[in-house]
Scaffold this motif. Structure first.
Motif: not given
Length: 138
Positions: A62-69, A71-72
């Motif tokens: 769950l945290r991985k997409p939030l971290a990518e977001l 970063e973007l």
């Protein structure tokens, strides 16, 4: 937390609080505010710990997409194009920058405007001399 509030705004808030609450109640209000913020932070960290405990390894998914977001959020348009469309190779963009003429190349100046002839400066009026009257304009 308060990264977008400058020192000037903080001083205005402090003066407003001093005027509204007075010097007697201001220390108590500051203590209450800090206690409330600390309690809110504890609630948030407790909720995060509880989610991590209940979800287990799925929490990292769950945290991985939030971290990518996140970063973007900090990327520039050029960085986004380079990363996602060009797979990190920005040589195409650098070559494109070299191929596009700059305003200095187009106009010969850095201002972006062509060099127009400057108007002639007329001599200033002498003392007690009246300016000429343009009959077409009046």
């Amino acid at each position: 937390m308060f990264s977008n509030i400058g020192w000037g705004e903080m001083m205005i808030l402090l003066v407003a609080a001093l005027v509204i609450l007075g010097p007697e109640r201001l220390p108590g209000a500051v203590r209450w505010t800090t206690r409330s913020l600390r309690q809110l932070r504890d609630y948030a960290s407790g909720a995060t710990a509880q989610l991590k405990e209940e979800l287990g390894p799925e929490f990292d998914d769950l945290r991985k997409p939030l971290a990518e977001l996140n970063e973007l959020r900090g990327m520039t348009p050029r960085g986004l194009v380079t990363k996602h469309l060009l797979n990190g190779d920005d040589t195409v963009l650098r070559d494109l920058e070299k191929a596009v003429p700059t305003t200095a190349d187009l106009y010969g100046t850095n201002s972006g405007m062509p060099d127009f002839p400057k108007p002639k400066m007329e001599k200033p009026l002498a003392r007690n001399e009246h300016p000429p009257i343009d009959t077409d304009a009046t």
